[in-house]
Design an enzyme around this catalytic site. Structure first.
Site, PDB file in Angstrom:
ATOM      1  N   TRP A 111       0.815  -1.228   0.000  1.00  0.00           N
ATOM      2  CA  TRP A 111       0.000   0.000   0.000  1.00  0.00           C
ATOM      3  C   TRP A 111       0.834   1.256   0.000  1.00  0.00           C
ATOM      4  O   TRP A 111       0.456   2.259  -0.603  1.00  0.00           O
ATOM      5  CB  TRP A 111      -1.019  -0.035   1.149  1.00  0.00           C
ATOM      6  N   ASP A 184      -1.226   6.630   6.696  1.00  0.00           N
ATOM      7  CA  ASP A 184      -2.270   5.725   6.211  1.00  0.00           C
ATOM      8  C   ASP A 184      -2.511   4.716   7.332  1.00  0.00           C
ATOM      9  O   ASP A 184      -1.732   3.789   7.528  1.00  0.00           O
ATOM     10  CB  ASP A 184      -1.797   5.025   4.931  1.00  0.00           C
ATOM     11  N   LYS A 208     -12.386  -1.747   7.392  1.00  0.00           N
ATOM     12  CA  LYS A 208     -11.697  -2.665   8.317  1.00  0.00           C
ATOM     13  C   LYS A 208     -12.234  -2.442   9.736  1.00  0.00           C
ATOM     14  O   LYS A 208     -13.071  -3.207  10.186  1.00  0.00           O
ATOM     15  CB  LYS A 208     -10.196  -2.495   8.199  1.00  0.00           C
TER      16      LYS A 208
HETATM   17  N1  PMP Z   1      -4.000   1.335   2.620  1.00  0.00           N
HETATM   18  C1  PMP Z   1      -3.983   0.202   3.337  1.00  0.00           C
HETATM   19  C2  PMP Z   1      -3.031   0.098   4.480  1.00  0.00           C
HETATM   20  C3  PMP Z   1      -4.849  -0.840   3.014  1.00  0.00           C
HETATM   21  O1  PMP Z   1      -4.821  -1.972   3.730  1.00  0.00           O
HETATM   22  C4  PMP Z   1      -5.739  -0.691   1.942  1.00  0.00           C
HETATM   23  C5  PMP Z   1      -6.730  -1.773   1.546  1.00  0.00           C
HETATM   24  N2  PMP Z   1      -6.478  -3.029   1.948  1.00  0.00           N
HETATM   25  C6  PMP Z   1      -5.701   0.496   1.207  1.00  0.00           C
HETATM   26  C7  PMP Z   1      -4.828   1.493   1.588  1.00  0.00           C
HETATM   27  C8  PMP Z   1      -6.593   0.703   0.013  1.00  0.00           C
HETATM   28  O2  PMP Z   1      -7.891   0.900   0.418  1.00  0.00           O
HETATM   29  P1  PMP Z   1      -9.068   0.960  -0.640  1.00  0.00           P
HETATM   30  O3  PMP Z   1      -9.208  -0.389  -1.243  1.00  0.00           O
HETATM   31  O4  PMP Z   1     -10.236   1.373   0.192  1.00  0.00           O
HETATM   32  O5  PMP Z   1      -8.709   1.978  -1.652  1.00  0.00           O
END
Ligand code: PMP
Length: 373
Positions: A111, A184, A208
């Site tokens: 991510w 994040d 989550k």
């Molecule tokens: N950042 C982290 C740490 C994540 O775990 C995730 C999704 N698993 C995201 C960003 C992306 O989130 P989204 O799918 O809602 O765009």
């Protein structure tokens, strides 16, 4: 199929999915009621206008519970924005990183890598990768000594809990003096307390610890909103969303209502400090099986920065990984296959997963190792 043997309350599966993820039964039951009739209005949550007093009240209560739950100081604004956390990867750079300036990005897993790519595409600025986790198979987050932050950077962006391989920063990284952090916190928000003063912005996808996908909570210092670094389309602008009180267009009302219920539930259960304690206890159950398995289970992260919420490991062969996940699912333990980039097994244990779920999985792990090891 043999009947699942280790069911969760309500006759449900134990859900270890990384997201969308487990939610408390009482919140789901409240949602069932609210689908038909929200707060005695005779109209369900999916049918209420976002411009009517019922939604005004709902939004105010949701924001209030969020602030209380996170102990969020008054000089930070809470925005509930459409789009997942992925949209923030570009939106943060667009709002906070002037052309020609630098922002620091330690790269610690899937991510944060995506955040780097999106920020580079969004602005003509220097996205400085101050730690390359790939060299270490993303097995740890950097210590302060492993990074050289840029003096005068606009911010340092980091992913506080890496959902894929299960690493997390024990404490926030150290930026250059005076440089704010941007975090994040998608996979751990409200799972442990946050030091707000070190951060200009903290964001988290809701699916989550806070409910429904495609809505993102952005908690941002008010002076950042007031000083945008360029003109932006309204949907990309924090200032525009802030002026419109998170309803610049038709907002994700169901996701916002669900987040409100999750905030209230987390408050009632004791808030981030209590969840930090519970999450550590759940993680300890699994890590102790991994550490005492004589090498049958191998963790993907170094011990000093293991995540409590996402526990990632592999078995001696990919075939055994596969068998483990499918046999676990047949016994009531679902969602254990690892992320496609890491393989292996991942147990995600968000705030709503009770310790009994971790106990059931630890027991399954011990039995599986005993019979296949
Ligand atoms: N950042 C982290 C740490 C994540 O775990 C995730 C999704 N698993 C995201 C960003 C992306 O989130 P989204 O799918 O809602 O765009």
């Amino acid at each position: 199929m043999t009947a699942p043997m280790r069911l969760a309350p309500g006759g449900r599966m134990w859900n270890f999915s990384a997201g969308p993820a487990v939610m408390p039964l009482e919140v789901l039951e409240q949602l069932r009621t609210d689908l038909l009739d929200l707060a005695g209005t005779g109209i369900g949550i999916l049918e209420h206008s976002h411009r009517q007093p019922t939604y005004d009240r709902l939004l105010a209560q949701t924001m209030d519970s969020c602030r209380k739950l996170g102990s969020i100081p008054d000089d930070y604004e809470i925005l509930m924005l459409p789009g997942g956390a992925t949209l923030q990867f570009a939106q943060i750079a667009l709002n906070m990183l002037p052309d020609g300036a630098t922002a620091d990005y330690p790269d610690t897993d899937v991510w944060s890598s995506k955040a780097i790519i999106e920020a580079r595409d969004a602005v003509k600025a220097n996205i400085s990768v101050i730690f390359e986790g790939k060299k270490f198979k993303y097995d740890h987050v950097p210590t302060d000594g492993e990074m050289t932050p840029t003096p005068g950077a606009a911010y340092l962006h980091y992913c506080s809990n890496n959902t894929v391989r299960g690493t997390r920063y024990p404490t926030p990284p150290k930026a250059a003096p005076g440089v704010p952090l941007v975090s994040d916190a998608s996979s751990e928000i409200f799972g442990r307390p946050i030091d707000w003063r070190a951060h200009a912005l903290v964001y988290a996808a809701a699916q989550k610890n806070c409910g429904v996908a495609a809505m993102t909570i952005v908690i941002v210092r008010r002076d950042v909103i007031a000083r945008p670094v360029r003109n932006l389309h309204s949907m990309m602008s924090y200032e525009a969303h802030s002026k419109a009180e998170s309803r610049l267009n038709t907002p994700p009302t169901f996701a916002i209502h669900t987040a409100g219920l999750m905030f209230k539930w987390m408050l009632k259960e004791g808030g981030p400090a209590e969840f930090a304690r519970r999450n550590a206890a759940k993680a300890q159950l699994l890590y102790s099986v991994i550490d005492s398995s004589g090498g049958f289970y191998t963790g993907l992260s170094r011990k000093e920065c293991r995540a409590d919420i996402n526990v990632s490991f592999h078995l001696p062969t990919p075939e055994l990984d596969h068998q483990f996940a499918s046999e676990a699912a047949a016994e009531g333990l679902d969602g254990l296959a690892g992320h496609k980039d890491a393989g292996g097994i991942r147990a995600s244990m968000y705030n709503a997963l009770p310790i009994e779920g971790a106990q059931a999985l630890a027991q399954f792990m011990r039995e599986f190792a005993r019979t296949r090891g």
